[in-house]
Design a protein around this motif. Structure first.
Motif, PDB file in Angstrom:
ATOM      1  N   ILE A  11       0.837  -1.215   0.000  1.00  0.00           N
ATOM      2  CA  ILE A  11       0.000   0.000   0.000  1.00  0.00           C
ATOM      3  C   ILE A  11       0.869   1.262   0.000  1.00  0.00           C
ATOM      4  O   ILE A  11       0.490   2.288  -0.573  1.00  0.00           O
ATOM      5  CB  ILE A  11      -1.022  -0.003   1.166  1.00  0.00           C
ATOM      6  N   THR A  33      11.527  -1.875   8.536  1.00  0.00           N
ATOM      7  CA  THR A  33      12.301  -2.866   9.302  1.00  0.00           C
ATOM      8  C   THR A  33      13.731  -2.948   8.728  1.00  0.00           C
ATOM      9  O   THR A  33      13.983  -2.502   7.594  1.00  0.00           O
ATOM     10  CB  THR A  33      11.651  -4.254   9.199  1.00  0.00           C
ATOM     11  N   SER A  36      13.990  -4.539   5.362  1.00  0.00           N
ATOM     12  CA  SER A  36      13.580  -3.773   4.173  1.00  0.00           C
ATOM     13  C   SER A  36      14.395  -2.501   3.965  1.00  0.00           C
ATOM     14  O   SER A  36      13.949  -1.578   3.276  1.00  0.00           O
ATOM     15  CB  SER A  36      12.097  -3.421   4.278  1.00  0.00           C
ATOM     16  N   ASN A  74      -2.278  -5.258   9.953  1.00  0.00           N
ATOM     17  CA  ASN A  74      -3.369  -4.812  10.826  1.00  0.00           C
ATOM     18  C   ASN A  74      -3.044  -4.843  12.326  1.00  0.00           C
ATOM     19  O   ASN A  74      -3.378  -3.916  13.060  1.00  0.00           O
ATOM     20  CB  ASN A  74      -4.615  -5.685  10.584  1.00  0.00           C
ATOM     21  N   HIS A  77      -1.308  -1.728  13.830  1.00  0.00           N
ATOM     22  CA  HIS A  77      -1.879  -0.376  13.753  1.00  0.00           C
ATOM     23  C   HIS A  77      -1.984   0.259  15.145  1.00  0.00           C
ATOM     24  O   HIS A  77      -1.606   1.417  15.350  1.00  0.00           O
ATOM     25  CB  HIS A  77      -3.285  -0.408  13.127  1.00  0.00           C
ATOM     26  N   LYS A  95      -6.892   0.914   6.954  1.00  0.00           N
ATOM     27  CA  LYS A  95      -7.993   0.037   7.368  1.00  0.00           C
ATOM     28  C   LYS A  95      -7.461  -1.363   7.597  1.00  0.00           C
ATOM     29  O   LYS A  95      -6.449  -1.704   6.964  1.00  0.00           O
ATOM     30  CB  LYS A  95      -9.128   0.015   6.337  1.00  0.00           C
TER      31      LYS A  95
HETATM   32  N1  LIG Z   1      -6.238   1.275   1.385  1.00  0.00           N
HETATM   33  C1  LIG Z   1      -6.033   0.244   0.591  1.00  0.00           C
HETATM   34  O1  LIG Z   1      -6.478   0.204  -0.554  1.00  0.00           O
HETATM   35  C2  LIG Z   1      -5.226  -0.883   1.106  1.00  0.00           C
HETATM   36  C3  LIG Z   1      -4.813  -1.839   0.239  1.00  0.00           C
HETATM   37  C4  LIG Z   1      -4.001  -2.816   0.718  1.00  0.00           C
HETATM   38  C5  LIG Z   1      -3.671  -2.825   2.063  1.00  0.00           C
HETATM   39  N2  LIG Z   1      -4.137  -1.893   2.921  1.00  0.00           N
HETATM   40  C6  LIG Z   1      -3.800  -1.927   4.358  1.00  0.00           C
HETATM   41  O2  LIG Z   1      -2.466  -1.470   4.502  1.00  0.00           O
HETATM   42  C7  LIG Z   1      -1.794  -2.190   5.535  1.00  0.00           C
HETATM   43  C8  LIG Z   1      -0.524  -2.790   4.957  1.00  0.00           C
HETATM   44  O3  LIG Z   1      -0.892  -3.684   3.916  1.00  0.00           O
HETATM   45  P1  LIG Z   1       0.142  -4.089   2.760  1.00  0.00           P
HETATM   46  O4  LIG Z   1      -0.653  -4.831   1.766  1.00  0.00           O
HETATM   47  O5  LIG Z   1       0.944  -2.901   2.368  1.00  0.00           O
HETATM   48  O6  LIG Z   1       1.056  -5.126   3.558  1.00  0.00           O
HETATM   49  P2  LIG Z   1       2.525  -5.634   3.177  1.00  0.00           P
HETATM   50  O7  LIG Z   1       2.735  -5.531   1.713  1.00  0.00           O
HETATM   51  O8  LIG Z   1       2.677  -6.930   3.869  1.00  0.00           O
HETATM   52  O9  LIG Z   1       3.463  -4.545   3.865  1.00  0.00           O
HETATM   53  C9  LIG Z   1       3.554  -4.413   5.245  1.00  0.00           C
HETATM   54  C10 LIG Z   1       4.732  -3.507   5.529  1.00  0.00           C
HETATM   55  O10 LIG Z   1       4.834  -3.272   6.930  1.00  0.00           O
HETATM   56  C11 LIG Z   1       6.206  -3.403   7.277  1.00  0.00           C
HETATM   57  N3  LIG Z   1       6.381  -3.689   8.692  1.00  0.00           N
HETATM   58  C12 LIG Z   1       6.074  -4.837   9.343  1.00  0.00           C
HETATM   59  N4  LIG Z   1       6.392  -4.693  10.637  1.00  0.00           N
HETATM   60  C13 LIG Z   1       6.905  -3.455  10.803  1.00  0.00           C
HETATM   61  C14 LIG Z   1       7.426  -2.743  11.899  1.00  0.00           C
HETATM   62  N5  LIG Z   1       7.461  -3.262  13.120  1.00  0.00           N
HETATM   63  N6  LIG Z   1       7.890  -1.479  11.696  1.00  0.00           N
HETATM   64  C15 LIG Z   1       7.848  -0.917  10.473  1.00  0.00           C
HETATM   65  N7  LIG Z   1       7.371  -1.551   9.389  1.00  0.00           N
HETATM   66  C16 LIG Z   1       6.902  -2.814   9.549  1.00  0.00           C
HETATM   67  C17 LIG Z   1       6.698  -4.546   6.405  1.00  0.00           C
HETATM   68  O11 LIG Z   1       8.101  -4.581   6.361  1.00  0.00           O
HETATM   69  P3  LIG Z   1       8.839  -6.006   6.101  1.00  0.00           P
HETATM   70  O12 LIG Z   1       8.370  -6.460   4.738  1.00  0.00           O
HETATM   71  O13 LIG Z   1      10.268  -5.656   6.149  1.00  0.00           O
HETATM   72  O14 LIG Z   1       8.364  -6.916   7.194  1.00  0.00           O
HETATM   73  C18 LIG Z   1       6.065  -4.121   5.083  1.00  0.00           C
HETATM   74  O15 LIG Z   1       6.815  -3.126   4.468  1.00  0.00           O
HETATM   75  C19 LIG Z   1      -2.794  -3.238   6.037  1.00  0.00           C
HETATM   76  O16 LIG Z   1      -3.391  -2.755   7.203  1.00  0.00           O
HETATM   77  C20 LIG Z   1      -3.834  -3.335   4.926  1.00  0.00           C
HETATM   78  O17 LIG Z   1      -5.128  -3.648   5.402  1.00  0.00           O
HETATM   79  C21 LIG Z   1      -4.874  -0.922   2.448  1.00  0.00           C
END
Ligand SMILES: NC(=O)c1ccc[n+]([C@@H]2O[C@H](COP(=O)([O-])OP(=O)(O)OC[C@H]3O[C@@H](n4cnc5c(N)ncnc54)[C@H](OP(=O)(O)O)[C@@H]3O)[C@@H](O)[C@H]2O)c1
Length: 327
Positions: A11, A33, A36, A74, A77, A95
């Motif tokens: 996202i 992290t 990354s 999630n 958050h 969300k």
């Molecule tokens: N609004 C929208 O249209 C939409 C669409 C998709 C998702 N979302 C929401 O956005 C959020 C993220 O989803 P995503 O699809 O982007 O997930 P994702 O691709 O799995 O990315 C999650 C990110 O969070 C990072 N992370 C994990 N633990 C962390 C920490 N302790 N400190 C800092 N960064 C950390 C991960 O880093 P690593 O990879 O290094 O672990 C990764 O960069 C979710 O809540 C999802 O529901 C919203």
């Protein structure tokens, strides 16, 4: 606003593509992290972000931001949002707001006490097509039924089937179809009708997580059904609102709402509406967040938070009724 982004996943990559058009947003930091680090540096260079950090404490101590965008899985958050609020920062949370209703209420209390902005990034509430649809709703007469289906086969479901559980399918991390995809339908319906009288969720459960499911919302004289799936696809992706004087068909899933068509009760097409301002679904919400933060508009925040609270209440009722425990 001076914005710090937490997360560097899907996202965030998507969001960053619109930041060149957000005239009132300065990207001061991105926090991720250790794993990354390369991605953080790449994003910093590509999108002119001030600094990169791999821990939030250091960012809070060193970086000059007023708002954080919480865009991590999630279950994280709540912790990041709480820490940000306690340090006097405004929060935009992806969300679903939190995994637990009680955590949402805790954040709301802190934000209110500290007079800070706390708001959910939920695209459909800000799309012009949604705003227009709300105004047209009375033309349908007595609203009888809403049927909303957002079903998209997830690449992460393939991984899940082979035993690799990513956050989107992890009950400990607030995953599942209702939280991940059906949540858009819930926002769509609750944004129109508010908190329902009764909620019932019928999930397909695999290894303790709902991979798809049907949510029923009872509003007394109106009934709504929200279908969400990550284990199967629906090519239809439509939402239908039926009243005794007419019907509205929303084209595209409820996070994008590409357009909508208005019919009379004899199925004659009266109007096609497509007023979304910008092709990217996240643009309108972030323009509004910029304005809310610039004007410190806590009245608007309270209205938006009441909506998020109603959605969180629906989620809580759905899980309790279905015996699902997340987090
Ligand atoms: N609004 C929208 O249209 C939409 C669409 C998709 C998702 N979302 C929401 O956005 C959020 C993220 O989803 P995503 O699809 O982007 O997930 P994702 O691709 O799995 O990315 C999650 C990110 O969070 C990072 N992370 C994990 N633990 C962390 C920490 N302790 N400190 C800092 N960064 C950390 C991960 O880093 P690593 O990879 O290094 O672990 C990764 O960069 C979710 O809540 C999802 O529901 C919203």
């Amino acid at each position: 606003m001076k914005l710090a982004i937490i997360g560097s996943g899907m996202i965030v990559h998507d969001f960053l593509t619109i930041t060149k058009d957000l005239k009132d947003t300065e990207l001061t930091a991105i926090i991720g992290t250790d794993k990354s680090l390369d991605i953080l540096h790449e994003l910093k260079a590509k999108y002119h972000i001030g600094s990169t950090y791999t821990d939030f404490d250091t960012a809070l101590a060193e970086n000059d931001f007023d708002t954080v965008y919480v865009a991590v899985p999630n279950f994280l958050h709540y912790g990041f949002a709480k820490m940000a609020l306690e340090n006097g920062k405004n929060v935009i949370s992806e969300k679903p707001f939190t995994v637990k209703y009680s955590d949402f209420m805790d954040l709301k209390k802190i934000a209110e006490e500290k007079h800070l902005v706390l708001i959910e990034a939920i695209t459909n509430q800000y799309l012009q097509n949604y705003v227009d649809l709300k105004q047209k709703l009375p033309e349908l007469g007595d609203l009888k039924l809403i049927e909303s289906n957002y079903s998209q086969y997830s690449s992460r479901y393939d991984a899940f089937e082979t035993g690799k559980v990513l956050p989107a399918f992890d009950p400990k991390k607030g995953g599942g179809a209702l939280m991940d995809i059906n949540i858009y339908n819930i926002h769509f319906i609750v944004g129109l009708l508010g908190r329902p009288k009764a909620v019932s969720y019928l999930p397909n459960i695999e290894r303790n997580i709902d991979t798809s499911g049907i949510l029923m919302l009872d509003y007394g004289n109106s009934k709504a059904v929200a279908i969400g799936a990550k284990d199967s696809a629906s090519p239809v992706g439509k939402t239908v609102l039926q009243g005794n004087k007419g019907t509205i068909v929303v084209n595209g899933p409820t996070n994008v709402m590409e357009s909508f068509d208005v019919y009379d009760k004899d199925k004659t097409l009266l109007e096609k509406v497509d007023h979304n301002i910008y092709p990217h679904r996240m643009y309108q919400e972030f323009v509004e967040f910029e304005q809310i933060i610039r004007h410190h508009d806590l009245t608007e925040v309270a209205k938006r938070l009441q909506h998020s609270e109603d959605v969180m209440w629906v989620v809580d009722q759905a899980f309790k009724g279905a015996g699902i425990k997340l987090g």
